[in-house]
Design an enzyme around this catalytic site. Structure first.
Site, short mmCIF file in Angstrom:
data_model
loop_
_atom_site.label_atom_id
_atom_site.label_comp_id
_atom_site.label_asym_id
_atom_site.label_seq_id
_atom_site.Cartn_x
_atom_site.Cartn_y
_atom_site.Cartn_z
N HIS A 1 -60.74 -3.95 36.67
CA HIS A 1 -61.39 -5.08 36.51
C HIS A 1 -60.73 -5.93 35.99
O HIS A 1 -61.76 -6.53 35.56
CB HIS A 1 -63.30 -4.65 36.62
CG HIS A 1 -63.41 -3.59 36.50
ND1 HIS A 1 -65.10 -3.18 36.38
CD2 HIS A 1 -63.56 -3.05 38.01
CE1 HIS A 1 -65.42 -2.11 37.63
NE2 HIS A 1 -64.68 -2.01 37.99
C1 LIG Z 1 -59.55 1.55 41.83
C2 LIG Z 1 -60.33 0.47 41.30
C3 LIG Z 1 -61.47 0.58 42.05
C4 LIG Z 1 -62.19 -0.27 42.29
N1 LIG Z 1 -64.00 -0.04 42.15
C5 LIG Z 1 -64.47 -1.69 42.26
C6 LIG Z 1 -66.14 -0.71 42.80
O1 LIG Z 1 -66.44 -0.28 43.37
N2 LIG Z 1 -66.43 -2.52 42.48
C7 LIG Z 1 -66.45 -3.25 41.90
O2 LIG Z 1 -67.38 -4.67 42.63
N3 LIG Z 1 -64.98 -3.46 42.27
C8 LIG Z 1 -64.16 -2.86 41.87
N4 LIG Z 1 -62.72 -2.92 41.67
C9 LIG Z 1 -62.68 -4.50 41.29
C10 LIG Z 1 -62.23 -4.70 42.98
O3 LIG Z 1 -61.70 -4.67 43.77
C11 LIG Z 1 -61.28 -6.77 41.81
O4 LIG Z 1 -61.59 -6.93 41.10
C12 LIG Z 1 -61.06 -7.56 43.22
O5 LIG Z 1 -61.26 -6.62 44.49
C13 LIG Z 1 -60.49 -8.61 43.06
O6 LIG Z 1 -60.18 -9.81 43.77
P1 LIG Z 1 -59.23 -10.21 43.94
O7 LIG Z 1 -59.62 -11.85 45.45
O8 LIG Z 1 -59.15 -11.06 43.09
O9 LIG Z 1 -57.45 -9.64 44.56
P2 LIG Z 1 -57.34 -8.93 45.49
O10 LIG Z 1 -58.37 -8.40 46.70
O11 LIG Z 1 -56.10 -7.77 44.53
O12 LIG Z 1 -56.44 -10.05 46.62
C14 LIG Z 1 -55.18 -10.12 45.98
C15 LIG Z 1 -54.48 -10.59 47.53
O13 LIG Z 1 -53.41 -11.47 47.09
C16 LIG Z 1 -51.91 -10.88 47.91
N5 LIG Z 1 -50.57 -10.58 46.63
C17 LIG Z 1 -51.08 -10.79 45.86
N6 LIG Z 1 -49.53 -11.26 45.46
C18 LIG Z 1 -49.02 -11.72 46.66
C19 LIG Z 1 -47.32 -13.34 46.61
N7 LIG Z 1 -46.75 -12.89 45.72
N8 LIG Z 1 -48.06 -12.76 48.19
C20 LIG Z 1 -49.15 -12.74 48.60
N9 LIG Z 1 -49.98 -12.38 48.51
C21 LIG Z 1 -50.18 -11.29 47.28
C22 LIG Z 1 -52.76 -9.00 47.46
O14 LIG Z 1 -51.35 -8.12 48.16
C23 LIG Z 1 -53.68 -9.00 47.30
O15 LIG Z 1 -53.94 -8.69 49.22
C24 LIG Z 1 -61.78 -1.63 42.07
C25 LIG Z 1 -60.29 -1.73 41.27
C26 LIG Z 1 -59.98 -0.68 41.89
C27 LIG Z 1 -57.89 -0.96 41.93
#
Ligand SMILES: Cc1cc2nc3c(=O)[nH]c(=O)nc-3n(C[C@H](O)[C@H](O)[C@H](O)COP(=O)(O)OP(=O)(O)OC[C@H]3O[C@@H](n4cnc5c(N)ncnc54)[C@H](O)[C@@H]3O)c2cc1C
Ligand SMILES: *[C@@H]1O[C@H](CO)[C@@H](O)[C@H](O)[C@H]1NC(C)=O
Ligand SMILES: *[C@@H]1O[C@H](CO)[C@@H](O)[C@H](O)[C@H]1NC(C)=O
Length: 618
Positions: A553
């Protein structure tokens, strides 16, 4: 679909990838794809850099012009997919750039999530070498899964819907000096996104019923779910809605779930918007840089199939690449700590504490129990059939049964510091609980577990004090960033984890456990068992340093705050000192949350979308 005159081949690919797949795929096809996924995950060698985008790359060529857009959203992940959906509801031209492809049908099946960590749909990150945690892993580096596909990490995570508490958001507002982020002011955005489908333990006034994101409970595991609820209640927990008025107690976990289908951002926001004329999704495209002229973001550069493109943004660029990649992109664009950028030969655009304040929860499966029941001893085909009928085990990621929040001081007038998730059989065999990240000795030790009879608790430290740092290896966008959480640097975090385990250990003495005849099962702990008395404090410290893990997280790496001296963005998520550039993802979260991070990212995305629309006259 917008026309992209300069890049016709790209256009064809995009058109193909925008065809929404049915939410429940054909059985034979899904079965085949699941077999392939499982097979691939066994043999796949995880990515170690971004080389795949640069095959036949010609460094001397100038970028191809990709077109002009009102807004460019970087990352079609949890937050980015939502921002792109909301902005394209108005008649803005929006470009959504995503490094990965569309999420496959198998990602719709929550119980398959563990396999994805070992596929090209995960970035394949590790933390830097640890000396206080993850000591049981190969090379003492923890794996750090991050989704690389539509929906980002919401397409492979544990699916738990947990928002955090009023104390967390009020602390957030106080820290950034802006009441917009107080609980009272963020609650409407949680509700806007949500469509609550469940009835049990539902605190109605705290939920939304008409948003795009379906939230639901899982069916119970016969006998086990109710036994665990009873055991917690014997220990003094009340059964109620942890996302409601009072987070303290025990309940069935709420999940991002549309009947049996994972309802992450890809399902709830991206596919429903993908065919809009004013939204263009360019996937398999790695953003390497935000182009900044006279302190204004004017577009982004990205690499797709060996070619470099420039896309122009007339209004704003929104970075939603997640807490690991957003700070990397900022630094590659010249925004970051001056000393570190200069060291790598990057021209400084703005000196800001990018990558600092990186934090995560700490998680561990410290105890296991054996039952006298056999659960889900089924073939893959049988399990998938049950999934179609909305039955376990595959509707649940990680076999979740119950969830409970506690404060070790029993102070229910402040944020919980501990979370327990009762994880049933099947989690045992999953990559999360025992995964391939362990070294040979520990992998052998865990063979004692039986995924059809045993269950476990996952324990989280919700407000650790240790802070880390995300830095660049070099100025080359092909190199992965260095992820250093500094886990257990503050020893109090270890003490907190130890104390929360002491509480959950007592649960084996409840009537519920005794009647169920659930018995503690000891997994051998090489390096600890021979040196310390089992269950002593020194033994536990040794165990937790070995099998303790990141909570996955991550937050804080482009932290929100009051000014450039303490933060990267302001409370409107604008990068300090740069026009037309915002961050909208977990990187801006300034305080640790007593909950998981998907729901907060959803809230952030909904809130910033409103802010952007109103600033641009919608
Ligand atoms: C194994 C695991 C279990 C989890 N379980 C839970 C849970 O049960 N409940 C919960 O609430 N949270 C959970 N989490 C945490 C939660 O999923 C994340 O905190 C949240 O999804 C993050 O969202 P975000 O929008 O910050 O990033 P992300 O959802 O990671 O989105 C980032 C996106 O940007 C893209 N990207 C990155 N760099 C580039 C680039 N240079 N160019 C183009 N695209 C790019 C990536 O490919 C991705 O699609 C878990 C995480 C993991 C890894
Ligand atoms: C992550 O760690 C594994 C196991 O040590 C190793 O094989 C892999 O190369 C590492 N990947 C990266 C990106 O460092
Ligand atoms: C599961 O089924 C297999 C094959 O029928 C059997 O060999 C095995 O003992 C069963 N496992 C449990 C825990 O009952």
């Amino acid at each position: 679909m917008l026309s992209v005159m300069e890049a016709p081949t790209v256009f064809v690919l995009i058109a193909f990838s925008s065809i929404a797949h049915a939410s429940v795929p054909n059985f034979a096809k899904l079965y085949r794809e699941t077999e392939d996924l499982i097979e691939l995950s066994k043999t796949y060698h995880r990515l170690e850099n971004n080389d795949e985008y640069f095959v036949n790359f010609d460094h001397s060529k100038k970028p191809l012009y990709f077109g002009a857009f009102d807004f460019i959203v970087v990352g079609a992940g949890t937050a980015g997919g939502i921002v792109a959906n909301r902005l394209s509801e108005s008649n803005f031209k929006v470009l959504l750039v995503e490094a990965g492809p569309q999420d496959p049908d198998t990602a719709s099946v929550p119980g398959l999530n563990g396999y994805f960590f070992n596929t090209p749909l995960d970035w394949g990150y590790n933390t830097t070498e640890e000396d206080k945690i993850c000591l049981a892993t190969i090379d003492k580096r923890c794996i750090y899964p991050r989704g690389k596909m539509w929906g980002g990490t919401s397409s492979l995570n544990g699916n738990v819907y947990s928002r955090g508490t009023k104390w967390d958001y009020d602390a957030w507002a106080e820290k950034v000096g802006n009441t917009d982020w107080s609980y009272e002011n963020v609650l409407p955005y949680f509700k806007k996104a949500e469509r609550a489908m469940f009835k049990i333990d539902l605190d109605k006034s705290y939920h939304g019923f008409s948003g795009p994101q379906r939230i639901d409970l899982l069916e119970d595991t016969p006998g086990l779910t109710t036994m665990l609820l009873r055991a917690f209640k014997e220990r003094g927990s009340i059964e109620q809605d942890y996302n409601g008025r009072n987070p303290y107690g025990v309940s069935r976990p709420q999940n991002f779930l549309d009947r049996n289908v994972r309802a992450g951002t890809a399902h709830a926001y991206i596919r429903p918007a993908a065919n809009r004329q004013n939204l263009l999704i360019s996937d398999n495209s790695l953003v390497t840089k935000v182009i900044i002229a006279n302190d204004r973001a004017v577009g982004v550069e990205f690499v797709k199939k060996g070619k470099l493109y420039f896309a122009q943004a007339s209004k704003e660029v929104i970075l939603s690449a997640g807490a690991i990649n957003t700070p990397q992109i900022l630094m590659l664009s010249g925004i970051g700590p001056s000393q570190k950028l200069i060291k790598h030969g990057i021209e400084l655009v703005k000196d800001l504490p990018v990558g600092q304040n990186l934090q995560d929860h700490i998680a561990v499966y410290p105890i296991f129990f054996r039952t006298h029941h056999t659960y889900y001893n089924l073939t893959l085909k049988e399990q998938l059939r049950l999934w179609y009928a909305n039955r376990r085990p595959l509707t649940a990621a990680g076999g979740k049964q119950v969830i409970s929040f506690r404060n070790l001081e029993d102070d229910t007038s402040s944020s919980p510091d501990t979370e327990y998730i009762g994880t049933g059989p099947t989690a045992i065999g999953s990559k999360i609980a025992t995964g391939n990240r362990f070294n040979e000795e520990f992998t052998a030790a865990y063979q004692i577990l039986n995924e059809h009879t045993d269950f476990s608790f996952q324990v989280f430290v919700l407000h650790p004090e240790s802070k880390g740092e995300l830095t660049l290896q070099s100025k080359d966008p092909r190199d992965y960033p260095l992820i250093d959480f500094n886990f257990f640097a503050v020893e109090k975090d270890l003490e907190t984890l130890y104390r929360s385990i002491q509480w959950i250990l007592e649960i084996q003495n409840t009537k519920a456990f005794r009647n169920f005849r659930a018995e503690r099962l000891f997994v051998p702990m090489p390096g600890c068992d021979e040196n310390y008395e089992i269950d002593s404090k020194t033994w536990w410290y040794c165990v937790l340093r070995h099998i303790g893990s990141p909570g996955f997280h991550p937050i804080g790496s482009a932290i929100m705050g009051s000014g450039p001296w303490n933060s990267v963005t302001n409370p409107e998520l604008k990068v300090h000192g740069i026009q037309g550039l915002r961050v909208a993802d977990a990187s801006v979260i300034p305080v640790t949350i007593a909950g998981h991070t998907t729901a907060p990212c959803v809230m952030i995305a909904e809130k910033v979308s409103d802010l952007i629309k109103s600033e641009h006259g919608q």
